[in-house]
Design an enzyme around this catalytic site. Structure first.
Site, short mmCIF file in Angstrom:
data_model
loop_
_atom_site.label_atom_id
_atom_site.label_comp_id
_atom_site.label_asym_id
_atom_site.label_seq_id
_atom_site.Cartn_x
_atom_site.Cartn_y
_atom_site.Cartn_z
CD GLN A 97 -2.86 1.13 2.40
OE1 GLN A 97 -2.45 1.65 3.43
NE2 GLN A 97 -4.06 0.57 2.31
CE1 TYR A 168 -5.23 8.05 8.25
CE2 TYR A 168 -6.53 6.36 7.16
CZ TYR A 168 -5.86 6.82 8.28
OH TYR A 168 -5.82 6.06 9.42
CB CYS A 337 -9.91 -10.05 17.38
SG CYS A 337 -9.88 -8.25 17.54
CB CYS A 340 -9.19 -4.62 23.77
SG CYS A 340 -7.70 -5.42 23.11
CB CYS A 343 -3.33 -3.63 18.05
SG CYS A 343 -5.09 -3.57 17.59
CD GLU A 406 -11.22 -19.06 40.06
OE1 GLU A 406 -12.09 -18.46 40.71
OE2 GLU A 406 -10.15 -18.53 39.68
CE LYS A 424 -16.41 -5.14 27.09
NZ LYS A 424 -15.60 -4.82 28.28
#
Length: 636
Positions: A97, A168, A337, A340, A343, A406, A424
């Site tokens: 790109q 952009y 994924c 969040c 990244c 646990e 969520k």
């Protein structure tokens, strides 16, 4: 599956319809690709992607600072060639790109006006008015775009993609809200697209007639004053007539960044309606994106003719082997994924990419686990939240004898209240994945097990991981007994009434308020600071999405307010030295968390190898817990 059809874009043959989407990457000081980036792309090629599109490579730094990698001179070719060759070894094709720049979306400083199509406001610093490009400067960039494309071809690229989307620089020229020029680069649509078309023409002249040119563009912004789809469909016909070979569809701009770069709050496939609309009006191959990580939904989008190719970006960070796992039918082993955007936040904080659920992202070689040996170490992990599960999975992969205690009846810890709100559920996918890996790897899990000092010491473990998480903090407010922590409502232990007050406008408070509004008539957030989410450390697109949800659900917000008393049917607070009373039947506390680290002091001087991770060290994020769990075992 049609996802694994062999296809072709112009002369470029592809082994499947799975594309790694472009995400800007950090480079060396001169703008060339660094070793970490080369390893990062190679891992995605190894994982089975048919086509890899690099992040934007700027073609010049004459008008703005370099935001990521650069492809402007002969010396950039070497590293790019290394990247491409390593991807080719696995049968992946590479599309480079190229970008004329970011324009008004350039993050510089509050003092230096960026360039743009017109004297519009800079995005990050709205008080700055942009400097319009002169026609001579436009022609200079057009020439440099063509040269950059030729360098990509010289480096061995299989295709080039023009960066013309998302608000952009080229999109600023294409858009009425940012382009108020009166010369041949402004006014009617064909003039506003002139810069883009000249770039395509320059690329074609430099790469030849048979070399594939893709364009990534935005047919609709879904922002106030932005482009509507009707104009976007006219644009794609103009682009098709310009002789490009494929169109990559995007939605949004920085003003509504969450609609461009998906968050946990967006629905799956949230851009596919636009992709499908574009597909209907062109004969070009179409690349579509927008939270398409579910293999069944991706397959259906292709089978239904909505798109020709599925573009995955952040999902490729979470699991580079998505394509291979889907092909083999191992979909339950895909690392999910969770939206969040850690990244993206890392990138905009001056760091390289980090992925919350994949500690090896951008450190594929550096953070590999050591080879298994005949030495069998014993590891005790106390706490089954994300950090504890991460440590257990990593220890089992190293061949250690692992025990996980646990205290509750299920694994997951605070991932449960984080993931149970209807918007969520991506987080719940992470629990399922981690539980599955623990089962497959044979970790010994003991539920309903409270760790006590004597029993821990008696085990004589080689390594102890304290991953005991955190618990809600209840502030010293008069009448606090008339309230309940947010976790109880998020977990469904408590049900809200009709009139709810949430004390605390941070991330948990806002998500709790949004969730409660699904069943309650009136919800109010009371926050000590001036605004909600004021100190939440999350990316702008997540912030936008959550604020949009708060607004759309008509949740009231009272800022700069100090709660002084809670009664069974009201909350009393002070704002601007004046006392107010909010009538309610439910009071929820979202005032942060405190570490569950009582065992740390008891064990610290009595065991040789104790590591405290995640919220047990300090209440933070999923990323911290998973990474600390991984690295605590990796460095053993």
């Amino acid at each position: 599956m049609k996802l694994f059809d062999r296809t072709q874009i112009a002369g470029m043959k592809l082994k499947n319809r799975i594309v790694m989407g472009p995400m800007g990457t950090t480079g060396e000081a001169d703008g060339a690709y660094c070793r970490e980036a080369i390893n990062y792309f190679e891992e995605r090629a190894k994982g089975g992607a048919g086509l890899i599109i690099t992040g934007a490579n700027v073609v010049t730094t004459k008008y703005e600072a370099r935001p990521c990698t650069e492809l402007s001179n002969f010396h950039h070719v070497e590293r790019l060639n290394m990247l491409i060759e390593r991807c080719h070894h696995y049968g992946a094709k590479v599309c480079v790109q190229v970008s004329p720049g970011l324009g008004r979306q350039q993050f510089t400083d509050p003092f230096t006006p960026p360039y743009s199509a017109s004297d519009c406001s800079a995005f990050w610093f709205p008080s700055l008015k942009c400097k319009p490009f002169s026609k001579e400067q436009i022609h200079d960039i057009v020439n440099k775009i063509g040269y950059s494309a030729s360098l990509a071809k010289m480096a061995g690229a299989d295709a080039v993609e023009l960066h013309a989307y998302g608000g952009y620089l080229l999109d600023q020229f294409q858009s009425k809200q940012w382009n108020t020029r009166t010369d041949e680069y402004g006014g009617e649509l064909k003039n506003r697209m002139r810069f883009t078309l000249e770039c395509i023409d320059s690329m074609r002249k430099n790469v030849g007639t048979d070399f594939p040119i893709l364009v990534k563009f935005t047919p609709v912004h879904r922002a106030k004053g932005g482009r509507e789809l009707e104009e976007g469909l006219k644009m794609v016909k103009i682009l098709e007539n310009a002789g490009i070979d494929a169109i990559h569809v995007d939605v949004g701009c920085y003003e509504v960044w969450h609609k461009a770069i998906s968050t946990v709050y967006e629905k799956e496939g949230h851009q596919m309606d636009v992709v499908g609309a574009v597909k209907k009006v062109v004969s070009l191959p179409v690349l579509g994106q927008g939270k398409m990580f579910d293999p069944e939904k991706a397959e259906k989008a292709v089978s239904d003719g909505k798109t020709d190719y599925i573009v995955l970006a952040h999902q490729m960070l979470a699991d580079p082997a998505w394509a291979n796992k889907v092909k083999k039918g191992n979909t339950m082993d895909i690392v999910p994924c969770i939206g969040c955007n850690e990244c993206l936040l890392a990138g905009f904080s001056g760091k390289h990419y980090y992925c919350a659920v994949n500690p090896l992202c951008y450190a594929e070689k550096d953070y590999m686990l050591p080879e298994k040996t005949d030495i069998k170490k014993s590891v005790l992990i106390i706490g089954g939240g994300p950090g504890g599960m991460s440590a257990a999975i990593t220890a089992a992969k190293r061949g250690f004898n692992v025990e996980l205690w646990e205290k509750s009846s299920r694994l997951g810890g605070n991932l449960w209240p984080a993931g149970l709100p209807t918007f969520k559920h991506d987080v719940l996918n992470l629990i399922k994945y981690m539980e599955r890996q623990i089962l497959k790897l044979g970790v010994k899990v003991v539920l309903n097990k409270e760790a006590v000092e004597e029993e821990v010491l008696d085990g004589k473990y080689d390594k102890i991981i304290l991953a005991t998480g955190s618990k809600p903090f209840m502030p010293p407010i008069s009448g606090i007994e008339n309230s309940v922590p947010a976790n109880d409502y998020l977990l469904g232990i408590k049900k809200p009434g009709k009139r709810v007050v949430v004390i605390g406008g941070g991330l948990v408070g806002c998500e709790t308020a949004a969730y409660m509004k699904e069943t309650s008539e009136k919800v109010t957030i009371v926050e000590m600071l001036e605004d909600i989410l004021a100190i939440s450390e999350h990316c702008l697109n997540n912030d936008q999405a959550l604020r949009t949800m708060i607004k759309e659900r008509n949740i009231d917000v009272v800022g700069s307010a100090k709660v002084i008393k809670i009664t069974p049917d009201s909350v009393i607070y002070i704002k601007n030295d004046k006392e107010y009373t909010l009538e309610c039947d439910t009071v929820i506390i979202a005032s942060g968390y405190r570490s569950n680290n009582e065992l740390e002091d008891k064990l610290q001087d009595k065991v040789e190898n104790l590591t405290v991770i995640g919220d047990a060290g300090a209440p933070r994020k999923i990323l911290n817990a998973i990474h600390e769990g991984y690295h605590a075992i990796r460095v053993m």
